[in-house]
Design an enzyme around this catalytic site. Structure first.
Site, PDB file in Angstrom:
ATOM      1  N   THR A 104       0.976 -10.150  20.512  1.00 37.74           N
ATOM      2  CA  THR A 104       1.745  -8.938  20.803  1.00 37.74           C
ATOM      3  C   THR A 104       0.872  -7.992  21.630  1.00 37.74           C
ATOM      4  OG1 THR A 104       1.079  -7.980  18.682  1.00 37.74           O
ATOM      5  CG2 THR A 104       3.186  -9.118  18.734  1.00 37.74           C
ATOM      6  N   LEU A 105       1.517  -7.287  22.540  1.00 32.51           N
ATOM      7  CA  LEU A 105       0.779  -6.425  23.485  1.00 32.51           C
ATOM      8  C   LEU A 105       1.256  -4.984  23.404  1.00 32.51           C
ATOM      9  CD1 LEU A 105       1.216  -9.011  26.332  1.00 32.51           C
ATOM     10  CD2 LEU A 105      -1.010  -8.386  25.411  1.00 32.51           C
ATOM     11  N   ASN A 139       5.763  -4.268   4.382  1.00 35.39           N
ATOM     12  CA  ASN A 139       6.489  -3.766   5.566  1.00 35.39           C
ATOM     13  C   ASN A 139       7.282  -4.896   6.225  1.00 35.39           C
ATOM     14  OD1 ASN A 139       5.270  -1.303   5.183  1.00 35.39           O
ATOM     15  ND2 ASN A 139       3.811  -1.480   6.877  1.00 35.39           N
ATOM     16  N   ASP A 158       4.435  -4.864  12.163  1.00 39.29           N
ATOM     17  CA  ASP A 158       5.093  -5.431  10.968  1.00 39.29           C
ATOM     18  C   ASP A 158       6.602  -5.560  11.187  1.00 39.29           C
ATOM     19  OD1 ASP A 158       2.592  -5.326   9.828  1.00 39.29           O
ATOM     20  OD2 ASP A 158       2.926  -3.334   8.970  1.00 39.29           O
ATOM     21  N   GLU A 218       3.241  -1.727  23.537  1.00 43.15           N
ATOM     22  CA  GLU A 218       4.408  -1.289  24.330  1.00 43.15           C
ATOM     23  C   GLU A 218       4.742  -2.246  25.476  1.00 43.15           C
ATOM     24  OE1 GLU A 218       3.088   2.511  25.767  1.00 43.15           O
ATOM     25  OE2 GLU A 218       1.753   1.567  27.235  1.00 43.15           O
ATOM     26  N   LYS A 219       3.782  -3.112  25.846  1.00 43.77           N
ATOM     27  CA  LYS A 219       4.029  -4.024  26.982  1.00 43.77           C
ATOM     28  C   LYS A 219       4.983  -5.164  26.602  1.00 43.77           C
ATOM     29  CE  LYS A 219      -0.653  -4.301  28.204  1.00 43.77           C
ATOM     30  NZ  LYS A 219      -1.247  -3.334  27.329  1.00 43.77           N
ATOM     31  N   GLY A 220       4.926  -5.610  25.346  1.00 36.95           N
ATOM     32  CA  GLY A 220       5.775  -6.724  24.930  1.00 36.95           C
ATOM     33  C   GLY A 220       4.984  -7.777  24.179  1.00 36.95           C
ATOM     34  N   CYS A 241       0.857  -1.200   0.000  1.00 40.69           N
ATOM     35  CA  CYS A 241       0.000   0.000   0.000  1.00 40.69           C
ATOM     36  C   CYS A 241       0.883   1.237   0.000  1.00 40.69           C
ATOM     37  CB  CYS A 241      -0.859   0.065   1.263  1.00 40.69           C
ATOM     38  SG  CYS A 241      -2.132  -1.191   1.363  1.00 40.69           S
TER      39      CYS A 241
HETATM   40  O1  RIB Z   1       0.623  -2.123   9.684  1.00 40.43           O
HETATM   41  C1  RIB Z   1       0.760  -0.850   9.114  1.00 40.43           C
HETATM   42  C2  RIB Z   1       0.313  -0.881   7.696  1.00 40.43           C
HETATM   43  O2  RIB Z   1      -1.067  -1.166   7.659  1.00 40.43           O
HETATM   44  C3  RIB Z   1       0.466   0.424   6.956  1.00 40.43           C
HETATM   45  O3  RIB Z   1       1.698   0.569   6.322  1.00 40.43           O
HETATM   46  C4  RIB Z   1      -0.710   0.437   6.020  1.00 40.43           C
HETATM   47  O4  RIB Z   1      -0.341   0.414   4.692  1.00 40.43           O
HETATM   48  C5  RIB Z   1      -1.584  -0.758   6.405  1.00 40.43           C
HETATM   49  O5  RIB Z   1      -1.449  -1.820   5.554  1.00 40.43           O
END
Ligand code: RIB
Length: 313
Positions: free
Chosen positions: A222-223, A49, A255, A225-227, A17
């Site tokens: 995944t949490l 990403n 990501d 900022e907590k970890g 995207c």
């Molecule tokens: O996880 C973040 C991503 O979610 C962004 O880069 C956006 O493109 C969406 O896919």
């Protein structure tokens, strides 16, 4: 002289995207018009990403994706090449625009995202068939849920390596895919939808064990900022905390985590999973201290210089 060992292959079935990002003091309320401070565009999409995060850490990355036949599509390919990603299976879809994401980021780093999939919707089982040799021989195959479910299903059935599903955005129709999944990674919101109760740190072990019943061998939640916490088939359930930082932009942190997790799982196979998850948390934490998605991910960074803390649940 010994022949140089080839690097493990990381294959990402990916959404791409273009991110249209506005920065404002806070997120707008429904119906509210808010004045922002800054606007920028960037390359995003959860799958791409993750691929970029792994590539920036030195992974041998291959992307299978669809982009539109607009200027953004051409620029997107150039962007992937700049990270050394193999784009043999990055296809242009005629008459369709590249996926876009409208992102608002507040001063505290929180975000709102709306995506319009565009070409991502056309990533098909035929694309997987064309990349069959690559998919079969991937050391790790990553997928998310911004592209059609049946395409992920087909790819997971073919792959002989580790299959990592990041079930984001949330979707509860993934039962069939989970049977082929090695590692399922979700955030608290996605996990809550899958287990049908609100997941918090206090009930996370129960949630993880419920996710394991779906057939995957390892479940990770995944949490933020907590970890992150995980349970595996072998019976261990472990929580790994994140370091505290002041976030600038949390977009794409999940990501960064997934990409790093995949990279470290194949490059540090002998390491315990809590150490690999600690290192992936560290990469994600670094990414939130900078603005943007892919451009905020750390590069050539040895996350294994330290031993990460963990708690047995
Ligand atoms: O996880 C973040 C991503 O979610 C962004 O880069 C956006 O493109 C969406 O896919």
């Amino acid at each position: 002289m010994e022949p140089e060992k080839s690097k493990p292959k990381i294959v990402v079935l990916a959404s791409c995207c273009v991110d249209f990002i506005t920065y404002a003091p806070r997120l707008p309320l429904p119906g509210e018009t808010l004045q922002g401070d800054k606007f920028t565009t960037g390359f995003g999409g959860k799958g791409a990403n993750q691929c970029v995060a792994a590539a920036k850490l030195g992974g041998d990355c291959h992307i299978i994706c669809r982009i539109g036949d607009d200027d953004w599509g051409i620029k997107y390919k150039e962007n992937l090449i700049s990270f050394g990603i193999d784009i043999t299976h990055a296809k242009i879809t005629k008459g369709v625009s590249t996926g876009i994401a409208q992102i608002s980021v507040a001063a505290n780093g929180e975000n709102h995202i709306v995506i319009v999939p565009g070409a991502n919707k056309y990533l098909s089982t035929c694309d997987v068939e064309e990349a069959k040799v690559l998919v079969e021989n991937a050391d790790i195959l990553i997928s998310q849920l911004e592209t059609p479910l049946e395409t992920t299903y087909e790819a997971f059935k073919l792959c002989r390596g580790i299959k990592l599903l990041n079930a984001a955005p949330a979707n509860i129709n993934i039962v069939e895919i989970l049977k082929y999944c090695t590692l399922l990674c979700v955030n608290e919101v996605e996990a809550s939808m899958l287990v049908e109760f609100e997941v918090t740190i206090s009930n996370i072990k129960h949630a993880l064990q419920k996710l394991l019943l779906s057939g995957c061998k390892v479940a990770v939640i995944t949490l933020g900022e907590k970890g992150a916490a995980y349970s595996s088939e072998e019976g261990e359930s472990i929580f790994v905390p994140c370091k505290k930082v002041t976030p600038k932009d949390t977009t794409g942190a999940g990501d960064a985590f997934v990409g790093a997790l995949a990279k470290f799982m194949v490059s540090h196979r002998d390491y315990p999973l809590h150490q690999i998850i600690g290192a992936a948390c560290d990469v994600a934490t670094k990414s939130v201290t900078k603005e943007g998605t892919q451009i905020s991910f750390p590069e050539k960074y040895d996350a294994f210089n330290e031993v990460y803390k963990y708690t047995i649940l």
